[in-house]
Design a protein around this motif. Structure first.
Motif, short mmCIF file in Angstrom:
data_model
loop_
_atom_site.label_atom_id
_atom_site.label_comp_id
_atom_site.label_asym_id
_atom_site.label_seq_id
_atom_site.Cartn_x
_atom_site.Cartn_y
_atom_site.Cartn_z
N ASN A 189 0.83 -1.21 0.00
CA ASN A 189 0.00 0.00 0.00
C ASN A 189 0.86 1.26 0.00
O ASN A 189 1.85 1.34 0.73
CB ASN A 189 -0.92 0.02 1.23
CG ASN A 189 -2.06 -0.96 1.10
OD1 ASN A 189 -2.71 -1.04 0.07
ND2 ASN A 189 -2.31 -1.71 2.16
N HIS A 193 -3.41 4.94 -0.44
CA HIS A 193 -4.32 3.81 -0.22
C HIS A 193 -4.86 3.80 1.20
O HIS A 193 -5.96 3.27 1.46
CB HIS A 193 -3.61 2.48 -0.50
CG HIS A 193 -3.31 2.25 -1.95
ND1 HIS A 193 -2.04 2.22 -2.45
CD2 HIS A 193 -4.13 2.04 -3.01
CE1 HIS A 193 -2.08 2.00 -3.75
NE2 HIS A 193 -3.34 1.89 -4.12
N GLN A 218 -1.78 -0.66 -6.00
CA GLN A 218 -1.37 -1.55 -4.91
C GLN A 218 -0.59 -2.72 -5.51
O GLN A 218 -0.93 -3.23 -6.57
CB GLN A 218 -2.61 -2.05 -4.17
CG GLN A 218 -2.39 -2.41 -2.73
CD GLN A 218 -1.96 -3.86 -2.55
OE1 GLN A 218 -1.96 -4.63 -3.49
NE2 GLN A 218 -1.60 -4.23 -1.34
#
Length: 465
Positions: A189, A193, A218
């Motif tokens: 991440n 995110h 991601q």
């Protein structure tokens, strides 16, 4: 039995054998390391001084990193107690000390065939502890004293922790001191995110204005921050990401688009308005309502599965296909029928009307029993048939209180089961069959009374003719 002997059970023998194998492995490892050290090439000779007055520049190795397992020191940074922070930082190495916490966990040891107590070490840093709890004063002091802003002990940086907690002041401080806004954590991440709640909006704003990649993917799933915001129903985040070039066509490893994520996230009726506005923004930005994932699951499938009448109608108006099936063979109508019992008060009949008016095929008669808890939906479905199918078997499962509340309707269903419908209804069926998927567009443009338009478009009147 002698005091110097003990019983050799199978468990004790197995334990001794494993201990001996471990000792043999350690001896072999040490012998290999010794052989490698003896076969290394010698280091080159040190340079000689030419005139005798030069100085050879010496490079000093950095001091070893301090490892701290003292809970009191950990709590000092977690609580942001500046008086104690100053006391701890009298030791310069504590600025970038490695904070370790030992946790005892039960793990399965297959070589021993039993559960054993194992010690797991979790690592962090003073900067992470302070930033993760929003202590901006402590963060500023650590940065002033030379804390490594992108250090990631434990797999995350202080910027990740600050974004996850929604601490925008700490995020701003870290970015101003050179923190990398696109650095991926060990779980894949990026900081954007982790801006996945309403209180993280300012954090996301600081990141994108500092140059963070708004379409960063991601590592494992290829989710973008726009996917995350759409799935969580974060209307402000979606608008922010779109204004900075968020890609509405980006797809995850499963082929899911932000539009599909928004329709899948609209699970609670109370949140339907927020998700409707997000879907409107995505469609206005160029999202394709027909795009399906790897399993051929479209945004319309998800909207019908969550029984969202306004979102379903909006998707159909933007070209979503009402009759497309996913890889399991389910159409949007099938997804609706499976949740009618869960959303009887969420106007499933309106969803059914929209699907049928945009080309969906009537469901199989054996699926009609799924509409029992919503008589209005059952009425819409029955009005798709030229002849009401036999229904004696599944009508027996209707709850008694529902039968009393809608007695006239259910009596009409029983009476007309297997009987021909009125000529007016047969004309409606013939016209709808002729228009097909253009039924809604064509009927709306007809120069006929509005009541007749409603009749052709299957609006409920509580009667079967």
């Amino acid at each position: 039995m002698s005091r110097d002997t003990f019983a050799f059970t199978s468990a004790s023998l197995r334990s001794l054998r494993l201990e001996q194998e471990l000792q043999d492995w350690e001896d072999a490892r040490r012998a290999l390391a010794h052989r490698r050290a003896m076969t290394r090439r010698p280091l080159p000779a040190a340079p000689r001084l030419r005139h005798g007055n030069e100085r050879i520049q010496t490079v000093r190795a950095p001091p070893p990193q301090i490892r701290c397992r003292d809970p009191a020191i950990h709590n000092t940074f977690m609580c942001g107690d500046m008086k104690r922070v100053y006391a701890v930082l009298k030791e310069p190495g504590m600025v970038n000390a490695l904070m370790e916490t030992a946790h005892e966990e039960m793990v399965w040891a297959p070589e021993m065939g039993m559960w054993t107590l194992s010690s797991k070490i979790k690592q962090t840093s003073p900067l992470r502890l302070a930033a993760g709890r929003g202590h901006s004063g402590c963060v500023e002091e650590l940065l002033f004293r030379g804390a490594e802003v992108d250090a990631d002990p434990g797999g995350r940086t202080a910027l990740h922790d600050a974004c996850s907690g929604g601490h925008n002041v700490c995020v701003r401080l870290l970015l101003d001191h050179g923190a990398d806004p696109d650095l991926l954590a060990v779980d894949g991440n990026a900081p954007l995110h982790l801006c996945n709640a309403a209180e993280t909006y300012q954090c996301a704003e600081h990141l994108v204005t500092s140059g963070a990649l708004v379409n960063v993917a991601q590592r494992d799933s290829s989710l973008t921050p726009l996917h995350v915001a759409c799935r969580r129903g974060l209307e402000d985040h979606v608008e922010l990401f779109l204004s900075y070039g968020g890609d509405v066509t980006a797809q995850t490893q499963e082929g899911e688009t932000p539009l599909n994520a928004a329709c899948a996230g609209a699970e609670r009726p109370a949140d339907a308005g927020r998700f409707l506005r997000i879907v409107q923004k995505l469609l206005a930005a160029g999202a394709d309502a027909q795009t399906a994932g790897r399993k051929k699951h479209t945004a319309l499938h998800n909207a019908c599965g969550n029984c969202c009448p306004r979102i379903v109608k909006l998707l159909l108006e933007h070209g979503a296909r009402a009759d497309i099936a996913n890889c399991a063979g389910y159409t949007p109508m099938d997804c609706l029928l499976q949740v009618v019992e869960d959303y009887p008060d969420q106007q499933p009949e309106v969803v059914a009307q929209s699907l049928l008016n945009y080309g969906a095929q009537p469901p199989s008669p054996r699926m009609l029993k799924l509409c029992l808890l919503s008589p209005a939906t059952l009425e819409v479905m029955l009005n798709c048939y030229a002849v009401i199918p036999a229904c004696e078997e599944w009508l027996e499962d209707t709850p008694e209180e529902l039968l009393k509340e809608h007695q006239s309707f259910f009596n009409a269903v029983r009476r007309m089961s297997g009987q021909p419908r009125s000529l007016q209804h047969l004309c409606r069926c013939a016209l709808r069959r002729h228009l097909g998927s253009l039924c809604h567009f064509a009927v709306v443009q007809l120069n006929i009374p509005s009541t007749l338009k409603d009749y052709l478009l299957l609006h409920n009147d509580g009667q079967l003719r």
